[in-house]
Enzyme design. Structure first.
Site, mmCIF file in Angstrom:
data_model
loop_
_atom_site.group_PDB
_atom_site.id
_atom_site.type_symbol
_atom_site.label_atom_id
_atom_site.label_comp_id
_atom_site.label_asym_id
_atom_site.label_seq_id
_atom_site.Cartn_x
_atom_site.Cartn_y
_atom_site.Cartn_z
ATOM 1 N N CYS A 180 11.351 24.257 17.505
ATOM 2 C CA CYS A 180 12.103 23.034 17.216
ATOM 3 C C CYS A 180 11.605 22.415 15.917
ATOM 4 O O CYS A 180 10.396 22.216 15.737
ATOM 5 C CB CYS A 180 11.923 22.058 18.375
ATOM 6 S SG CYS A 180 12.683 20.450 18.086
ATOM 7 N N CYS A 205 9.761 18.941 16.942
ATOM 8 C CA CYS A 205 8.492 18.817 17.682
ATOM 9 C C CYS A 205 7.689 20.104 17.749
ATOM 10 O O CYS A 205 6.596 20.103 18.313
ATOM 11 C CB CYS A 205 8.761 18.295 19.089
ATOM 12 S SG CYS A 205 9.570 19.513 20.146
ATOM 13 N N CYS A 264 11.710 16.909 22.869
ATOM 14 C CA CYS A 264 11.916 15.725 22.018
ATOM 15 C C CYS A 264 13.362 15.228 22.036
ATOM 16 O O CYS A 264 13.683 14.263 21.345
ATOM 17 C CB CYS A 264 11.485 16.022 20.582
ATOM 18 S SG CYS A 264 12.602 17.103 19.674
ATOM 19 N N CYS A 276 24.997 28.316 20.484
ATOM 20 C CA CYS A 276 25.401 28.200 19.089
ATOM 21 C C CYS A 276 24.597 27.042 18.491
ATOM 22 O O CYS A 276 24.818 25.878 18.836
ATOM 23 C CB CYS A 276 26.905 27.920 19.044
ATOM 24 S SG CYS A 276 27.558 27.870 17.383
ATOM 25 N N CYS A 336 16.692 19.973 22.576
ATOM 26 C CA CYS A 336 15.297 20.319 22.851
ATOM 27 C C CYS A 336 14.845 19.511 24.060
ATOM 28 O O CYS A 336 15.056 18.299 24.125
ATOM 29 C CB CYS A 336 14.432 19.984 21.640
ATOM 30 S SG CYS A 336 12.667 20.171 21.968
HETATM 31 ZN ZN LIG Z 1 11.893 19.317 19.936
#
Ligand SMILES: [Zn+2]
Length: 150
Positions: free
Chosen positions: A65, A68, A117, A137, A114
């Site tokens: 990510c 984070c 976060c 996607c 995510c």
């Molecule tokens: Zn994250």
């Protein structure tokens, strides 16, 4: 392996537990992220198709990510979906991402975030390859590719 019915269940009732949580204020996110990353991760914008970093990239490794640093996808699950964005058949773990119904832009879609976060990543669709049949996607700008040396 997550299938469409599992994803619907998560979006409707309860998402998988995240391994940890990262929470920041909008101002902290704005300082931390590049402008386009901020618009996508925190404001749910979408980057242009094809003209993005990982659309045509098939390097081995992992995608974490951009907000984070949590592991989101393995490069081994990335496939060529001809959608204009990086596409994956599964998240790295069941709890890596979370799901929410998204009725914006006159479409009924399922948003992928995510799980650590809450950063917006993209959407998931029931038209992926077998055996799972799902397609994640994802915006390149929400991801950071890491090569893994074994
Ligand atoms: Zn994250």
């Amino acid at each position: 392996m997550l299938r469409w019915k599992d994803i619907i269940y998560y979006a409707k009732y309860s998402n998988p537990e995240p391994a940890r949580r990262v929470e920041k204020t909008e101002e902290e996110w704005r300082q931390l992220l590049k402008p386009l990353q901020y618009l996508i991760l925190r404001k749910k914008e979408t980057e242009p198709p094809y003209r993005n970093a990982y659309c045509r990239s098939y390097e081995p490794g992992q995608y974490t990510c951009a907000g984070c640093g949590s592991l989101l996808f393995h490069a081994s699950e990335k496939y060529h979906a001809i959608s204009g964005w990086p596409s994956f058949t599964q998240p790295a773990t069941k709890g890596a991402v979370k799901y929410a119904f998204d009725n914006s832009h006159h479409m009924e879609r399922i948003e992928v975030r995510c799980n650590v976060c809450d950063g917006h990543l993209g959407h998931v669709f029931p038209d992926g390859p077998e055996p799972a049949g799902v397609r994640y996607c994802i915006n390149s700008e929400s991801l950071i590719h890491k090569s893994i040396k074994s």
